[in-house]
Design a protein around this motif. Structure first.
Motif, PDB file in Angstrom:
ATOM      1  N   GLU A 148       2.262   0.087   3.239  1.00  0.00           N
ATOM      2  CA  GLU A 148       3.195  -1.029   3.382  1.00  0.00           C
ATOM      3  C   GLU A 148       3.549  -1.588   2.009  1.00  0.00           C
ATOM      4  O   GLU A 148       2.809  -1.409   1.032  1.00  0.00           O
ATOM      5  CB  GLU A 148       2.580  -2.133   4.249  1.00  0.00           C
ATOM      6  CG  GLU A 148       2.244  -1.685   5.651  1.00  0.00           C
ATOM      7  CD  GLU A 148       1.740  -2.818   6.540  1.00  0.00           C
ATOM      8  OE1 GLU A 148       1.776  -3.991   6.110  1.00  0.00           O
ATOM      9  OE2 GLU A 148       1.313  -2.517   7.675  1.00  0.00           O
ATOM     10  N   ALA A 149       4.674  -2.269   1.946  1.00  0.00           N
ATOM     11  CA  ALA A 149       5.115  -2.891   0.688  1.00  0.00           C
ATOM     12  C   ALA A 149       5.733  -4.246   0.980  1.00  0.00           C
ATOM     13  O   ALA A 149       6.222  -4.503   2.081  1.00  0.00           O
ATOM     14  CB  ALA A 149       6.115  -1.994  -0.045  1.00  0.00           C
ATOM     15  N   TYR A 150       5.697  -5.091  -0.037  1.00  0.00           N
ATOM     16  CA  TYR A 150       6.333  -6.416   0.041  1.00  0.00           C
ATOM     17  C   TYR A 150       7.190  -6.564  -1.202  1.00  0.00           C
ATOM     18  O   TYR A 150       6.693  -6.498  -2.332  1.00  0.00           O
ATOM     19  CB  TYR A 150       5.281  -7.519   0.102  1.00  0.00           C
ATOM     20  CG  TYR A 150       5.838  -8.863   0.519  1.00  0.00           C
ATOM     21  CD1 TYR A 150       5.887  -9.231   1.850  1.00  0.00           C
ATOM     22  CD2 TYR A 150       6.333  -9.754  -0.434  1.00  0.00           C
ATOM     23  CE1 TYR A 150       6.398 -10.464   2.241  1.00  0.00           C
ATOM     24  CE2 TYR A 150       6.845 -10.982  -0.050  1.00  0.00           C
ATOM     25  CZ  TYR A 150       6.876 -11.339   1.290  1.00  0.00           C
ATOM     26  OH  TYR A 150       7.392 -12.554   1.666  1.00  0.00           O
ATOM     27  N   ILE A 151       8.500  -6.730  -0.985  1.00  0.00           N
ATOM     28  CA  ILE A 151       9.475  -6.709  -2.076  1.00  0.00           C
ATOM     29  C   ILE A 151      10.430  -7.887  -1.944  1.00  0.00           C
ATOM     30  O   ILE A 151      10.848  -8.230  -0.834  1.00  0.00           O
ATOM     31  CB  ILE A 151      10.301  -5.399  -2.055  1.00  0.00           C
ATOM     32  CG1 ILE A 151       9.384  -4.176  -2.067  1.00  0.00           C
ATOM     33  CG2 ILE A 151      11.268  -5.343  -3.234  1.00  0.00           C
ATOM     34  CD1 ILE A 151      10.134  -2.860  -1.864  1.00  0.00           C
ATOM     35  N   GLY A 172       1.383   9.198  -2.707  1.00  0.00           N
ATOM     36  CA  GLY A 172       0.494   8.694  -1.674  1.00  0.00           C
ATOM     37  C   GLY A 172      -0.766   8.015  -2.169  1.00  0.00           C
ATOM     38  O   GLY A 172      -1.738   7.887  -1.429  1.00  0.00           O
ATOM     39  N   LYS A 173      -0.762   7.537  -3.399  1.00  0.00           N
ATOM     40  CA  LYS A 173      -1.984   6.993  -3.997  1.00  0.00           C
ATOM     41  C   LYS A 173      -2.390   5.628  -3.438  1.00  0.00           C
ATOM     42  O   LYS A 173      -3.573   5.310  -3.371  1.00  0.00           O
ATOM     43  CB  LYS A 173      -1.805   6.883  -5.514  1.00  0.00           C
ATOM     44  CG  LYS A 173      -3.027   6.318  -6.259  1.00  0.00           C
ATOM     45  CD  LYS A 173      -2.822   6.322  -7.767  1.00  0.00           C
ATOM     46  CE  LYS A 173      -3.975   5.651  -8.506  1.00  0.00           C
ATOM     47  NZ  LYS A 173      -5.255   6.355  -8.270  1.00  0.00           N
ATOM     48  N   PHE A 174      -1.424   4.808  -3.016  1.00  0.00           N
ATOM     49  CA  PHE A 174      -1.726   3.408  -2.694  1.00  0.00           C
ATOM     50  C   PHE A 174      -1.513   3.084  -1.219  1.00  0.00           C
ATOM     51  O   PHE A 174      -0.563   3.548  -0.595  1.00  0.00           O
ATOM     52  CB  PHE A 174      -0.857   2.476  -3.537  1.00  0.00           C
ATOM     53  CG  PHE A 174      -1.056   2.640  -5.008  1.00  0.00           C
ATOM     54  CD1 PHE A 174      -2.181   2.104  -5.638  1.00  0.00           C
ATOM     55  CD2 PHE A 174      -0.152   3.354  -5.773  1.00  0.00           C
ATOM     56  CE1 PHE A 174      -2.381   2.268  -6.996  1.00  0.00           C
ATOM     57  CE2 PHE A 174      -0.339   3.517  -7.135  1.00  0.00           C
ATOM     58  CZ  PHE A 174      -1.462   2.983  -7.753  1.00  0.00           C
ATOM     59  N   ASP A 175      -2.396   2.224  -0.701  1.00  0.00           N
ATOM     60  CA  ASP A 175      -2.222   1.706   0.654  1.00  0.00           C
ATOM     61  C   ASP A 175      -1.068   0.719   0.731  1.00  0.00           C
ATOM     62  O   ASP A 175      -0.404   0.609   1.763  1.00  0.00           O
ATOM     63  CB  ASP A 175      -3.493   0.985   1.117  1.00  0.00           C
ATOM     64  CG  ASP A 175      -4.694   1.907   1.248  1.00  0.00           C
ATOM     65  OD1 ASP A 175      -4.492   3.105   1.534  1.00  0.00           O
ATOM     66  OD2 ASP A 175      -5.825   1.429   1.063  1.00  0.00           O
ATOM     67  N   CYS A 176      -0.864  -0.039  -0.342  1.00  0.00           N
ATOM     68  CA  CYS A 176       0.197  -1.044  -0.326  1.00  0.00           C
ATOM     69  C   CYS A 176       0.710  -1.300  -1.742  1.00  0.00           C
ATOM     70  O   CYS A 176       0.036  -1.014  -2.738  1.00  0.00           O
ATOM     71  CB  CYS A 176      -0.272  -2.344   0.323  1.00  0.00           C
ATOM     72  SG  CYS A 176      -1.934  -2.880  -0.107  1.00  0.00           S
TER      73      CYS A 176
END
Length: 222
Positions: A134-137, A99-103
């Motif tokens: 959220e993520a962008y892949i 859970g370290k990153f927002d995105c």
């Protein structure tokens, strides 16, 4: 067959495509700039996305499996007086807390493994994202003309033999496989883009661009 994860030598990459924020990702990047505060850049290359977010006040962590990538980003961060935590790491075993990153942004990287590695990398992205992260892949499509199932080691993965990418795995997927791989996420958008010309250079490649977010837990099931 055990797949070896291998990075590019970024000292030999001079294309301008790796210096600018991905035009497909840019609308999401601009939205994130107003919404989030921390980001992980997986397969950071020459640091185009890490630098963009660092310049916009984000807490930025960048990883790449290539030593040359890490050296280039660290030098550029010093030159611009930016704070970027950059390290050599494998996307299938991220050295970060849950859970370290927002995105998370992972462009033209996650498919440099086999199908099993793809699953592991996506699970790791899910793990390090915050509750509403959220993520962008980007994914490699099986519609690429150089994909031939008979050349694969697992029905999806081809080990490249060209000089620049010798020994680097490329995993190809279709829409159904992406939906299965991302079943723990909510898909915000997914586009399949065929490129013919990029930066005035003729190319022929097909990728999926996916914007995803962690599904909120149903309190009724807890």
């Amino acid at each position: 067959m055990n797949v070896v994860h291998k990075g590019w030598n970024w000292e030999n990459i001079d294309s301008e495509s790796w210096l600018d924020v991905s035009e497909e990702f840019l609308p999401v990047a601009l939205k994130w700039r107003e919404q989030f505060h921390s980001i992980l850049d997986i397969g950071a290359g020459k640091g185009r996305h890490s630098i963009f977010f660092a310049e916009n006040g984000f807490d930025v962590s960048a990883i790449d499996i290539s030593e040359s990538s890490v050296e280039i980003i660290a030098k550029e961060a010093r030159n611009r007086n930016l704070k970027i935590d950059v390290n050599i790491a494998d996307m299938t075993d991220l050295p970060f807390a849950d859970g370290k990153f927002d995105c998370v942004v992972c462009i033209h990287t996650i498919y440099h493994t086999d199908y099993s590695g793809l699953k592991k990398a996506i699970n790791e992205i899910y793990r390090v994202l915050s509750a509403k992260g959220e993520a962008y892949i980007t994914f490699n499509s099986k519609e690429n003309r150089n994909f031939k199932e008979e050349d694969t080691i697992d029905g999806n993965t081809i080990i490249k033999s060209s000089e620049l990418e010798e020994g680097i795995p490329h995993c190809y997927v279709d829409e159904k496989e992406i939906e299965d791989l991302l079943s723990s996420f909510q898909i915000v958008s997914m586009s399949k883009i065929t490129e013919y010309v990029r930066k005035e250079k003729r190319v022929c490649r097909v990728h999926y661009y996916t914007h995803i977010k962690k599904q909120e837990e149903d309190l009724n099931t807890l």
